[in-house]
Design a protein around this motif. Structure first.
Motif, mmCIF file in Angstrom:
data_model
loop_
_atom_site.group_PDB
_atom_site.id
_atom_site.type_symbol
_atom_site.label_atom_id
_atom_site.label_comp_id
_atom_site.label_asym_id
_atom_site.label_seq_id
_atom_site.Cartn_x
_atom_site.Cartn_y
_atom_site.Cartn_z
ATOM 1 N N GLU A 192 3.731 10.783 7.861
ATOM 2 C CA GLU A 192 2.926 11.532 6.996
ATOM 3 C C GLU A 192 2.869 12.639 7.490
ATOM 4 O OE1 GLU A 192 -0.995 11.295 4.054
ATOM 5 O OE2 GLU A 192 -1.110 10.260 5.958
ATOM 6 N N GLU A 193 2.674 14.007 6.645
ATOM 7 C CA GLU A 193 2.464 15.236 6.859
ATOM 8 C C GLU A 193 3.649 15.813 8.326
ATOM 9 O OE1 GLU A 193 -1.595 15.605 7.490
ATOM 10 O OE2 GLU A 193 -1.913 16.128 5.660
ATOM 11 N N GLY A 194 4.766 14.921 8.355
ATOM 12 C CA GLY A 194 5.711 15.385 9.413
ATOM 13 C C GLY A 194 5.070 14.774 10.745
ATOM 14 N N VAL A 195 4.065 13.991 10.762
ATOM 15 C CA VAL A 195 3.534 13.240 11.826
ATOM 16 C C VAL A 195 3.960 11.798 11.793
ATOM 17 C CG1 VAL A 195 1.691 12.687 13.205
ATOM 18 C CG2 VAL A 195 1.934 14.934 12.100
ATOM 19 N N VAL A 196 4.398 11.339 12.616
ATOM 20 C CA VAL A 196 4.784 9.812 12.935
ATOM 21 C C VAL A 196 3.494 9.199 13.331
ATOM 22 C CG1 VAL A 196 6.090 7.995 13.866
ATOM 23 C CG2 VAL A 196 7.185 10.163 13.441
ATOM 24 N N ARG A 197 3.071 8.115 12.487
ATOM 25 C CA ARG A 197 1.921 7.326 12.979
ATOM 26 C C ARG A 197 2.251 6.093 13.452
ATOM 27 N NH1 ARG A 197 -2.316 10.313 9.789
ATOM 28 N NH2 ARG A 197 -1.190 11.973 8.769
ATOM 29 N N TYR A 198 1.475 5.748 14.600
ATOM 30 C CA TYR A 198 2.092 4.563 15.299
ATOM 31 C C TYR A 198 0.563 3.604 15.272
ATOM 32 C CZ TYR A 198 6.040 7.008 17.309
ATOM 33 O OH TYR A 198 7.278 7.496 17.449
ATOM 34 N N GLY A 199 0.990 2.507 15.677
ATOM 35 C CA GLY A 199 -0.095 1.392 15.690
ATOM 36 C C GLY A 199 0.395 -0.070 16.125
ATOM 37 N N PHE A 200 -0.467 -0.987 15.900
ATOM 38 C CA PHE A 200 -0.009 -2.106 16.416
ATOM 39 C C PHE A 200 0.458 -3.067 15.192
ATOM 40 C CE2 PHE A 200 -4.433 -1.968 15.718
ATOM 41 C CZ PHE A 200 -4.670 -3.019 14.888
ATOM 42 N N LYS A 201 1.394 -3.946 15.478
ATOM 43 C CA LYS A 201 1.992 -5.272 14.582
ATOM 44 C C LYS A 201 1.785 -6.247 15.443
ATOM 45 C CE LYS A 201 5.129 -2.180 11.936
ATOM 46 N NZ LYS A 201 6.261 -1.927 11.222
ATOM 47 N N PRO A 223 0.816 -1.194 0.098
ATOM 48 C CA PRO A 223 -0.060 -0.024 0.087
ATOM 49 C C PRO A 223 0.830 1.198 0.018
ATOM 50 C CG PRO A 223 -0.681 -1.676 1.797
ATOM 51 C CD PRO A 223 0.565 -1.972 1.183
ATOM 52 N N PRO A 224 0.456 2.220 -0.529
ATOM 53 C CA PRO A 224 1.296 3.443 -0.632
ATOM 54 C C PRO A 224 1.962 4.027 0.633
ATOM 55 C CG PRO A 224 -0.754 3.837 -1.850
ATOM 56 C CD PRO A 224 -0.974 2.587 -0.992
ATOM 57 N N GLU A 225 1.079 3.825 1.830
ATOM 58 C CA GLU A 225 1.723 4.288 3.003
ATOM 59 C C GLU A 225 2.956 3.621 3.689
ATOM 60 O OE1 GLU A 225 -1.985 2.584 4.306
ATOM 61 O OE2 GLU A 225 -1.266 3.582 2.629
ATOM 62 N N PHE A 226 2.988 2.340 3.003
ATOM 63 C CA PHE A 226 4.191 1.323 3.341
ATOM 64 C C PHE A 226 5.296 1.251 2.230
ATOM 65 C CE2 PHE A 226 0.614 -0.321 5.799
ATOM 66 C CZ PHE A 226 1.026 0.068 7.038
ATOM 67 N N SER A 227 5.050 2.142 1.232
ATOM 68 C CA SER A 227 6.222 1.988 -0.225
ATOM 69 C C SER A 227 7.585 2.269 0.565
ATOM 70 C CB SER A 227 5.780 2.846 -1.102
ATOM 71 O OG SER A 227 5.771 4.375 -0.721
ATOM 72 N N GLU A 228 7.639 3.058 1.520
ATOM 73 C CA GLU A 228 9.104 3.223 1.986
ATOM 74 C C GLU A 228 9.755 2.242 2.730
ATOM 75 O OE1 GLU A 228 11.311 5.963 5.522
ATOM 76 O OE2 GLU A 228 9.521 6.803 4.665
ATOM 77 N N GLU A 229 8.842 1.448 3.423
ATOM 78 C CA GLU A 229 9.227 0.426 4.161
ATOM 79 C C GLU A 229 9.481 -0.885 2.894
ATOM 80 O OE1 GLU A 229 8.056 -2.662 7.674
ATOM 81 O OE2 GLU A 229 6.720 -0.952 7.227
ATOM 82 N N ALA A 230 8.790 -1.049 1.964
ATOM 83 C CA ALA A 230 9.019 -1.697 1.170
ATOM 84 C C ALA A 230 10.382 -1.598 0.225
ATOM 85 C CB ALA A 230 7.839 -1.850 0.204
ATOM 86 N N ARG A 231 10.625 -0.397 -0.110
ATOM 87 C CA ARG A 231 11.976 -0.059 -0.790
ATOM 88 C C ARG A 231 13.095 -0.296 0.447
ATOM 89 N NH1 ARG A 231 9.333 4.465 -2.186
ATOM 90 N NH2 ARG A 231 10.349 5.765 -0.536
ATOM 91 N N CYS A 232 12.824 -0.186 1.632
ATOM 92 C CA CYS A 232 14.024 -0.367 2.582
ATOM 93 C C CYS A 232 14.276 -1.968 2.804
ATOM 94 C CB CYS A 232 13.907 0.402 3.851
ATOM 95 S SG CYS A 232 13.811 2.161 3.778
ATOM 96 N N LYS A 233 13.127 -2.825 3.156
ATOM 97 C CA LYS A 233 13.067 -4.100 3.606
ATOM 98 C C LYS A 233 12.852 -5.014 2.470
ATOM 99 C CE LYS A 233 11.683 -2.951 8.332
ATOM 100 N NZ LYS A 233 10.661 -3.208 9.445
#
Length: 138
Positions: free
Chosen positions: A125-134, A71-81
């Protein structure tokens, strides 16, 4: 550009994103997560008891997300990992939720594997780190 979630919309979802807050329908007794205006099971209940979900569950189904499928919001993670595992987790209280799995065992992820929720950084996103659960294996 990722899927945009405004800061006010994100803040309204903080109880479920940060504390796994669910709601038990007073009509049918089933647990809704994330919270709904009307019970997604009986579709007639509109009165709920707020409950704290345990964060414990089992893997109901799983897959691996790679590069172009992220998903677009995880594209950075996909590039890194590269690729990363995602599961449908059936919580002890009943709801099934989709979440990323971390620290998968070397022998692989299996249906029925016990997992627990952990609080992690999800994306920025928008300079705000979004947290949640994994989820991680128990």
């Amino acid at each position: 550009m990722g899927a945009h979630i405004s800061i006010p919309m994100y803040q309204r979802a903080v109880p479920q994103r940060y504390r796994l807050a669910g709601q038990k329908c007073k009509s049918c007794g089933k647990v809704n997560f994330p919270p709904k205006a009307v019970c997604k099971y009986c579709q007639s209940g509109a009165e709920f008891e707020n409950i704290q979900l345990s964060g414990r569950g089992t893997v109901y189904s799983h897959t691996v997300i790679a590069g172009g499928g992220a998903p677009p919001e995880f594209s950075e993670e996909a590039r890194c990992k590269g690729s990363y595992p995602v599961a449908v987790v059936e919580l002890e209280e009943g709801p099934r939720i989709i979440a990323q799995l971390i620290n998968p065992p070397e022998e692989g992820i299996t249906v029925g594997m016990k997992v627990e929720a952990v609080f992690r950084r999800i994306y920025q996103e928008e300079g705000v780190v979004r947290y949640g659960f994994k989820f991680r294996p128990v």
